[in-house]
Scaffold this motif. Structure first.
Motif, PDB file in Angstrom:
ATOM      1  N   LEU A 145     -31.267 -11.656  28.087  1.00  0.00           N
ATOM      2  CA  LEU A 145     -32.072 -10.679  27.355  1.00  0.00           C
ATOM      3  C   LEU A 145     -31.164  -9.759  26.533  1.00  0.00           C
ATOM      4  N   GLU A 146     -30.060  -9.329  27.135  1.00  0.00           N
ATOM      5  CA  GLU A 146     -29.121  -8.445  26.442  1.00  0.00           C
ATOM      6  C   GLU A 146     -28.544  -9.126  25.194  1.00  0.00           C
ATOM      7  N   LYS A 147     -28.152 -10.387  25.324  1.00  0.00           N
ATOM      8  CA  LYS A 147     -27.610 -11.129  24.182  1.00  0.00           C
ATOM      9  C   LYS A 147     -28.670 -11.291  23.092  1.00  0.00           C
ATOM     10  N   TYR A 148     -29.889 -11.579  23.515  1.00  0.00           N
ATOM     11  CA  TYR A 148     -30.992 -11.744  22.561  1.00  0.00           C
ATOM     12  C   TYR A 148     -31.227 -10.457  21.779  1.00  0.00           C
ATOM     13  N   LEU A 149     -31.236  -9.323  22.479  1.00  0.00           N
ATOM     14  CA  LEU A 149     -31.486  -8.043  21.829  1.00  0.00           C
ATOM     15  C   LEU A 149     -30.349  -7.649  20.893  1.00  0.00           C
ATOM     16  N   ASP A 150     -29.125  -8.001  21.258  1.00  0.00           N
ATOM     17  CA  ASP A 150     -27.992  -7.720  20.373  1.00  0.00           C
ATOM     18  C   ASP A 150     -28.227  -8.326  18.993  1.00  0.00           C
ATOM     19  N   ALA A 151     -28.753  -9.543  18.976  1.00  0.00           N
ATOM     20  CA  ALA A 151     -29.000 -10.227  17.692  1.00  0.00           C
ATOM     21  C   ALA A 151     -30.224  -9.659  16.992  1.00  0.00           C
ATOM     22  N   VAL A 152     -31.274  -9.371  17.753  1.00  0.00           N
ATOM     23  CA  VAL A 152     -32.521  -8.879  17.158  1.00  0.00           C
ATOM     24  C   VAL A 152     -32.348  -7.484  16.578  1.00  0.00           C
ATOM     25  N   VAL A 153     -31.675  -6.608  17.309  1.00  0.00           N
ATOM     26  CA  VAL A 153     -31.535  -5.217  16.879  1.00  0.00           C
ATOM     27  C   VAL A 153     -30.722  -5.114  15.590  1.00  0.00           C
ATOM     28  N   ARG A 154     -29.784  -6.029  15.379  1.00  0.00           N
ATOM     29  CA  ARG A 154     -28.978  -6.000  14.157  1.00  0.00           C
ATOM     30  C   ARG A 154     -29.824  -6.151  12.897  1.00  0.00           C
ATOM     31  N   LYS A 155     -31.004  -6.735  13.038  1.00  0.00           N
ATOM     32  CA  LYS A 155     -31.888  -6.906  11.880  1.00  0.00           C
ATOM     33  C   LYS A 155     -32.569  -5.606  11.465  1.00  0.00           C
ATOM     34  N   ASN A 156     -32.511  -4.600  12.364  1.00  0.00           N
ATOM     35  CA  ASN A 156     -33.091  -3.283  12.068  1.00  0.00           C
ATOM     36  C   ASN A 156     -34.573  -3.380  11.689  1.00  0.00           C
ATOM     37  N   GLU A 157     -35.303  -4.193  12.429  1.00  0.00           N
ATOM     38  CA  GLU A 157     -36.734  -4.380  12.185  1.00  0.00           C
ATOM     39  C   GLU A 157     -37.533  -3.953  13.416  1.00  0.00           C
ATOM     40  N   PRO A 158     -38.818  -3.626  13.222  1.00  0.00           N
ATOM     41  CA  PRO A 158     -39.674  -3.303  14.378  1.00  0.00           C
ATOM     42  C   PRO A 158     -39.721  -4.471  15.364  1.00  0.00           C
ATOM     43  N   ILE A 159     -39.852  -4.140  16.638  1.00  0.00           N
ATOM     44  CA  ILE A 159     -39.889  -5.140  17.707  1.00  0.00           C
ATOM     45  C   ILE A 159     -41.206  -5.009  18.464  1.00  0.00           C
ATOM     46  N   GLU A 160     -41.868  -6.130  18.699  1.00  0.00           N
ATOM     47  CA  GLU A 160     -43.085  -6.106  19.526  1.00  0.00           C
ATOM     48  C   GLU A 160     -42.624  -6.244  20.981  1.00  0.00           C
ATOM     49  N   ALA A 161     -42.701  -5.147  21.720  1.00  0.00           N
ATOM     50  CA  ALA A 161     -42.070  -5.063  23.039  1.00  0.00           C
ATOM     51  C   ALA A 161     -42.662  -6.043  24.046  1.00  0.00           C
ATOM     52  N   ARG A 162     -43.949  -6.267  23.986  1.00  0.00           N
ATOM     53  CA  ARG A 162     -44.551  -7.161  24.969  1.00  0.00           C
ATOM     54  C   ARG A 162     -44.076  -8.598  24.755  1.00  0.00           C
ATOM     55  N   GLU A 163     -43.914  -9.016  23.506  1.00  0.00           N
ATOM     56  CA  GLU A 163     -43.450 -10.372  23.234  1.00  0.00           C
ATOM     57  C   GLU A 163     -42.027 -10.566  23.748  1.00  0.00           C
ATOM     58  N   VAL A 164     -41.169  -9.565  23.536  1.00  0.00           N
ATOM     59  CA  VAL A 164     -39.812  -9.639  24.084  1.00  0.00           C
ATOM     60  C   VAL A 164     -39.872  -9.672  25.610  1.00  0.00           C
ATOM     61  N   GLY A 165     -40.720  -8.797  26.173  1.00  0.00           N
ATOM     62  CA  GLY A 165     -40.876  -8.777  27.624  1.00  0.00           C
ATOM     63  C   GLY A 165     -41.386 -10.097  28.164  1.00  0.00           C
ATOM     64  N   ALA A 166     -42.297 -10.750  27.421  1.00  0.00           N
ATOM     65  CA  ALA A 166     -42.867 -12.022  27.868  1.00  0.00           C
ATOM     66  C   ALA A 166     -41.819 -13.126  27.869  1.00  0.00           C
ATOM     67  N   LYS A 167     -40.931 -13.125  26.883  1.00  0.00           N
ATOM     68  CA  LYS A 167     -39.858 -14.125  26.855  1.00  0.00           C
ATOM     69  C   LYS A 167     -38.938 -13.935  28.057  1.00  0.00           C
ATOM     70  N   TYR A 168     -38.608 -12.698  28.324  1.00  0.00           N
ATOM     71  CA  TYR A 168     -37.732 -12.392  29.467  1.00  0.00           C
ATOM     72  C   TYR A 168     -38.401 -12.748  30.794  1.00  0.00           C
ATOM     73  N   THR A 169     -39.639 -12.302  31.012  1.00  0.00           N
ATOM     74  CA  THR A 169     -40.302 -12.570  32.297  1.00  0.00           C
ATOM     75  C   THR A 169     -40.621 -14.054  32.464  1.00  0.00           C
ATOM     76  N   THR A 170     -40.859 -14.759  31.361  1.00  0.00           N
ATOM     77  CA  THR A 170     -41.053 -16.203  31.455  1.00  0.00           C
ATOM     78  C   THR A 170     -39.787 -16.863  31.982  1.00  0.00           C
ATOM     79  N   ASP A 171     -38.644 -16.422  31.482  1.00  0.00           N
ATOM     80  CA  ASP A 171     -37.376 -16.972  31.971  1.00  0.00           C
ATOM     81  C   ASP A 171     -37.137 -16.627  33.444  1.00  0.00           C
ATOM     82  N   VAL A 172     -37.480 -15.397  33.836  1.00  0.00           N
ATOM     83  CA  VAL A 172     -37.291 -14.993  35.237  1.00  0.00           C
ATOM     84  C   VAL A 172     -38.177 -15.822  36.150  1.00  0.00           C
ATOM     85  N   ILE A 173     -39.459 -15.924  35.808  1.00  0.00           N
ATOM     86  CA  ILE A 173     -40.386 -16.697  36.637  1.00  0.00           C
ATOM     87  C   ILE A 173     -39.946 -18.155  36.686  1.00  0.00           C
ATOM     88  N   GLY A 174     -39.529 -18.682  35.538  1.00  0.00           N
ATOM     89  CA  GLY A 174     -39.089 -20.077  35.503  1.00  0.00           C
ATOM     90  C   GLY A 174     -37.919 -20.321  36.425  1.00  0.00           C
TER      91      GLY A 174
END
Length: 510
Positions: free
Chosen positions: A160-189
């Motif tokens: 998640l940290e690596k993913y955010l490093d790349a996303v934040v560099r774009k300086n664009e709005p982030i939909e928090a639930r979608e990011v959270g869903a990707k992370y929790t999907t990986d955790v559950i998996g």
């Protein structure tokens, strides 16, 4: 001859319509005949018409009913034609959910396992089947087991940290639930299926696709099926309707079977949920004449519900927390300070024991769940006749009641200024002032959410990972205050999502 046929057909239709009217009328006079205060429906959709027709959010409808019944212990409402007992007084909540649990132990969620095998999961099961499955699954969520899986959660957090490093560099709005869903999907998996999902780096990851399919059931047919399940279970059962899309069913049955086969063949152990399911599968579970056989389909159903419920609820909770932290920078700063202190005491790591000691983090989480309970109401079904306290009214077996979680969480009598986000409500001093049975984000009693501690664990780790390197702020796409989505969905969702921005922390912030 033709006219006679038409006349006979007309008489039959009139007779059917008359019988239907009498049955509906009898249903709609149920509470009046019982002598129970009620709110009469204004349409055939019942008391919840505005939620069913998507004119209002379910939480608003629940709150309006709650206010109308204020001063009473309970009242009568309807879902379509089906009467429901609506609880108002916290003592009534205790009576039904705990004291008389044996009389109200069922959730009454009808399923058709023969056509929908994944529906036979712990959240849908009732009676002896539920008790057996609950007992066998409980060891998954002991402190020792959660601690043994903590390294798996941390692996996903690093991704998640690596993913955010790349996303934040774009300086664009982030939909928090979608990011959270990707992370929790990986955790559950990882923790449930023992599979590296890679949802954070692959938009086409199979499990993320399945998650979106499960969250996309808002079409007319899906809404009709769920409505029929709740209001007319006999018809739902008669029509052999399924709640699970065929491709989702095939996917989860296959991956669960493959996980079993791979671990058996390679003698792999990860101390996770799949290991527990394997143990159940390989153990003869004999319980007298009421045997419960843990076959592949029953086991896959348990894995399925932990995926569906686990990623969805935690991702949404992450969204609500990030929104509140963006609005309340002072709370965000205090939480980050606690994070720094915890890491300093644990060699710079988010350890399991360190996580348990973060009291302010827990206060922030609990206040988020108080203000934004993911499930706005619960339902229970009686399995024994039940005499309503203070009356001589006895409700028959099969009666249904509603526990209005959102309304209780927002009652100013119990929570002063309920719309204010105030974690101090859950300090030791604040908890001492709380009225019992007015806070139940994971339900209460024997049917409380079995995975609540795991949900809190993955949610907290995800939030700390974000706060460790980024400042959370509102952006031009943020909706503040949040408005909830109209409709009678199971989960409380924002109208326009959780839009935020993340800014890398400067040297002074760290």
């Amino acid at each position: 001859m033709f006219l006679q046929i038409i006349l006979n057909l007309g008489l039959v239709l009139v007779g059917v319509a008359t019988v239907a009217y009498m049955l509906i009328h009898r249903q709609y006079t149920y509470w009046e005949r019982k002598g129970i205060p009620f709110i009469r429906p204004e349409s055939y959709l019942g008391t919840y018409a505005d939620a069913v027709s998507k004119k209002k959010p379910l939480c608003d409808v629940v709150s309006e009913l709650y206010v109308k019944f204020r001063g009473k212990k309970f009242g009568g409402v309807w879902e379509l034609f089906s009467p429901r007992l609506f609880l108002v007084d916290p003592d009534m909540v205790k009576d039904i959910m705990i004291k008389n649990f044996d009389s109200w132990s069922n959730r009454g969620l009808t399923s058709n396992p023969e056509v929908d095998p994944l529906s036979q999961h712990i959240a849908m099961l009732d009676g002896k089947m539920w008790k057996v499955v609950r007992t066998k699954l409980t060891p998954t969520f002991t402190s020792a087991r959660l601690k043994s899986m903590h390294y798996l959660v941390l692996e996903c957090a690093k991704n998640l940290e690596k993913y955010l490093d790349a996303v934040v560099r774009k300086n664009e709005p982030i939909e928090a639930r979608e990011v959270g869903a990707k992370y929790t999907t990986d955790v559950i998996g990882s923790c449930v299926f023992g599979i590296q999902m890679n949802s954070l780096n692959d938009e086409d990851a199979a499990f993320r696709k399945m998650g979106k399919r499960l969250g996309g059931g808002s079409g007319y047919w899906s809404r009709f099926v769920h409505l029929l399940q709740g209001s007319s279970p006999w018809l739902f059962h008669k029509l052999k309707l399924s709640l699970t899309p065929p491709d989702v069913e095939e996917f989860f049955l296959r991956i669960t079977r493959e996980a079993f086969e791979y671990r058996e063949k390679n003698n792999v152990q990860r101390h996770d949920f799949v290991d527990l399911l394997r143990k159940l599968k390989n153990t003869d579970q004999k319980l007298g004449k009421d045997d419960v056989v843990f076959d592949d389909k029953l086991l896959a159903a348990q894995a399925f519900v932990f995926f569906g419920a686990g990623f969805e609820t935690s991702a949404t909770t992450i969204g609500y927390i990030l929104h509140e932290l963006a609005v309340h920078q002072d709370i965000q700063d205090r939480l980050r300070k606690e994070l720094r202190e915890m890491k300093a005491a644990n060699n710079g790591e988010i350890t399991f024991d360190g996580l348990q000691g973060m009291k302010y983090l827990d206060m922030v989480l609990q206040e988020t769940l108080r203000k934004h309970p993911i499930v706005p109401q619960l339902e229970r079904v009686s399995v024994r006749p039940y005499e309503l306290p203070g009356t001589n009214v006895v409700l028959p077996v099969g009666s249904k009641c509603i526990i209005p979680i959102y309304a209780l969480h927002h009652d100013p009598e119990f929570w002063p200024n309920p719309s204010k986000f105030d974690p101090e409500r859950f300090s030791e001093e604040g908890k001492a002032k709380q009225t019992p049975y007015t806070f139940m984000p994971f339900s209460i009693g024997p049917r409380t959410c079995i995975g609540s501690r795991f949900a809190e664990q993955q949610t907290k780790v995800g939030i700390l990972t974000m706060l460790d390197k980024f400042k959370i702020i509102l952006c031009e796409k943020s909706q503040n205050p949040l408005k909830y989505r109209n409709g009678a969905g199971v989960f409380l969702m924002p109208e326009r999502g959780f839009w935020i921005k993340m800014i890398p922390l400067g040297a002074d912030d760290k």
